[in-house]
Design a protein around this motif. Structure first.
Motif, PDB file in Angstrom:
ATOM      1  N   ARG A  70      -5.449  -4.981  -4.694  1.00 50.62           N
ATOM      2  CA  ARG A  70      -5.801  -4.862  -5.892  1.00 50.62           C
ATOM      3  C   ARG A  70      -7.332  -4.101  -5.855  1.00 50.62           C
ATOM      4  O   ARG A  70      -7.646  -3.272  -6.505  1.00 50.62           O
ATOM      5  N   LEU A  82       0.842  -1.079  -0.056  1.00 53.55           N
ATOM      6  CA  LEU A  82       0.148  -0.037  -0.123  1.00 53.55           C
ATOM      7  C   LEU A  82       0.907   1.338   0.044  1.00 53.55           C
ATOM      8  O   LEU A  82       2.015   1.359   0.740  1.00 53.55           O
ATOM      9  N   GLU A 142       0.118   9.490  -5.824  1.00 55.21           N
ATOM     10  CA  GLU A 142      -0.421   7.830  -6.210  1.00 55.21           C
ATOM     11  C   GLU A 142      -1.378   8.072  -7.659  1.00 55.21           C
ATOM     12  O   GLU A 142      -1.084   7.327  -8.504  1.00 55.21           O
ATOM     13  N   THR A 182       0.194  -1.743 -13.481  1.00 62.35           N
ATOM     14  CA  THR A 182       0.561  -1.594 -12.289  1.00 62.35           C
ATOM     15  C   THR A 182       0.448  -2.971 -11.508  1.00 62.35           C
ATOM     16  O   THR A 182      -0.649  -3.827 -11.727  1.00 62.35           O
ATOM     17  N   VAL A 216       0.566  -5.292  -7.980  1.00 63.22           N
ATOM     18  CA  VAL A 216       0.170  -5.198  -6.395  1.00 63.22           C
ATOM     19  C   VAL A 216       0.489  -6.713  -6.036  1.00 63.22           C
ATOM     20  O   VAL A 216       0.525  -7.722  -6.827  1.00 63.22           O
ATOM     21  N   THR A 231      -7.158  -0.845  -4.451  1.00 61.77           N
ATOM     22  CA  THR A 231      -6.587   0.392  -5.489  1.00 61.77           C
ATOM     23  C   THR A 231      -7.806   0.644  -6.224  1.00 61.77           C
ATOM     24  O   THR A 231      -7.961   1.968  -6.767  1.00 61.77           O
ATOM     25  N   LYS A 270     -10.502   2.802  -4.447  1.00 60.45           N
ATOM     26  CA  LYS A 270      -9.938   4.147  -3.986  1.00 60.45           C
ATOM     27  C   LYS A 270      -9.612   5.082  -5.137  1.00 60.45           C
ATOM     28  O   LYS A 270      -9.708   6.144  -5.358  1.00 60.45           O
ATOM     29  N   VAL A 304      -4.437  -3.064 -13.588  1.00 61.53           N
ATOM     30  CA  VAL A 304      -3.779  -3.497 -12.320  1.00 61.53           C
ATOM     31  C   VAL A 304      -3.781  -5.075 -12.055  1.00 61.53           C
ATOM     32  O   VAL A 304      -4.729  -5.489 -12.285  1.00 61.53           O
ATOM     33  N   LEU A 350      -0.400   6.079 -10.945  1.00 63.08           N
ATOM     34  CA  LEU A 350      -1.363   5.075 -11.467  1.00 63.08           C
ATOM     35  C   LEU A 350      -1.817   5.428 -12.991  1.00 63.08           C
ATOM     36  O   LEU A 350      -1.941   4.649 -13.698  1.00 63.08           O
ATOM     37  N   TYR A 365      -1.865  10.811  -1.827  1.00 57.57           N
ATOM     38  CA  TYR A 365      -3.065  10.367  -2.653  1.00 57.57           C
ATOM     39  C   TYR A 365      -2.906  10.791  -4.116  1.00 57.57           C
ATOM     40  O   TYR A 365      -3.074  10.085  -4.985  1.00 57.57           O
ATOM     41  N   GLN A 400      -2.781   4.500   1.025  1.00 57.13           N
ATOM     42  CA  GLN A 400      -3.762   3.623   1.808  1.00 57.13           C
ATOM     43  C   GLN A 400      -2.967   3.226   3.148  1.00 57.13           C
ATOM     44  O   GLN A 400      -3.635   2.218   3.827  1.00 57.13           O
TER      45      GLN A 400
END
Length: 274
Positions: free
Chosen positions: A44, A6, A26, A36, A38, A47, A50, A59, A30, A23, A9
């Motif tokens: 995932r 993270l 990021e 991306t 994770v 993400t 958010k 992702v 992104l 935020y 977050q």
């Protein structure tokens, strides 16, 4: 972009004055990344929640893994004199589940278990925990061993009958996998996971049928889980070691998956130029 854990977050950021700035940072990365990565499905999902403007196919989850070669040529006992459950790594005071400690004392009241079961805690075990468990250590029911080399830690794993995973209820940790979980998987040993039942580690262990998961806040459930594993051992004490039982987490296969993602990104770039 290899996000892995993270970012904005994280519990270290959420609720602080730097959250909005982090935020937005990021979000910018992104948006600019073609893909991306994770480490868990939980991260995932969070993400994508958010940052709802992201397409789902941008992702990917790529877990950590194990290297089978790390286990090669490690000497393994044929059978332990006692049913041996081994924990390797760090066990801090903040993660000292009182229910687990209560369960250990509860088991030790049974003379049969006291004589035929041994728990080994290898690594950085807090002084507070060692003090709480000192009476059980005096009986040999529990053995503490200080930090050892990586190879020696893997030797402890291969010479165990069951390996122990202890996970915290902290939200961020529930979304992650401990790195040692994958070395446990690579060893092929059954796992006793004292972990949140809705956490990522618990879900992976149930999915792979790699062991049992017990509620870290329920000492009775922890006891029942240990007794169940003990009874299985009594019926089959000569369980063969099968390295690489879970190939999805072999680093060679994970690297192949990463290479496929990179090939896809490169192919798309070529098409975009054309």
């Amino acid at each position: 972009m290899d996000l892995r854990d993270l970012w904005s977050q994280s519990h270290l950021i959420v609720g602080t004055s730097s959250y909005n700035k982090t935020y937005l940072q990021e979000q910018e990365y992104l948006r600019s990344a073609d893909k991306t990565l994770v480490v868990t499905e939980g991260i995932r999902r969070l993400t994508l929640k958010k940052f709802p403007e992201l397409r789902e196919d941008k992702v990917f989850t790529l877990t950590n893994g194990y290297d089978v070669d790390d286990f090669r040529d490690i000497k393994v006992k044929f059978i332990n004199k006692k049913f041996t459950l081994t924990f390797i790594g760090s066990w801090y005071k903040a993660r000292s589940e009182n229910s687990f400690i209560s369960a250990l004392y509860q088991l030790a009241t049974n003379s049969n278990f006291l004589q035929r079961i041994q728990f080994r805690f290898v690594g950085n075990i807090s002084a507070d925990i060692q003090k709480q468990l000192a009476p059980l250590a005096d009986t040999g029911f529990i053995v503490f061993r200080p930090q050892v080399t990586h190879r020696e830690a893997l030797s402890e794993v291969l010479n165990a009958d069951v390996v122990i995973l202890i996970e915290s209820n902290l939200f961020e940790l529930k979304l992650n996998h401990s790195n040692k979980l994958f070395e446990y998987l690579g060893s092929g040993k059954p796992i006793l996971a004292i972990a949140p039942i809705d956490g990522e580690a618990a879900q992976l262990i149930r999915q792979e049928r790699a062991g049992i998961v017990v509620d870290p806040d329920n000492p009775n459930e922890i006891c029942y889980g240990i007794v169940d594993l003990f009874n299985r051992f009594e019926h089959n004490p000569h369980r063969d070691i099968v390295l690489g039982t879970y190939p999805n987490y072999n680093r060679k296969n994970l690297t192949r998956e990463l290479a496929n993602i990179l090939d896809e990104v490169c192919a798309q770039k070529i098409l975009d130029r054309e």
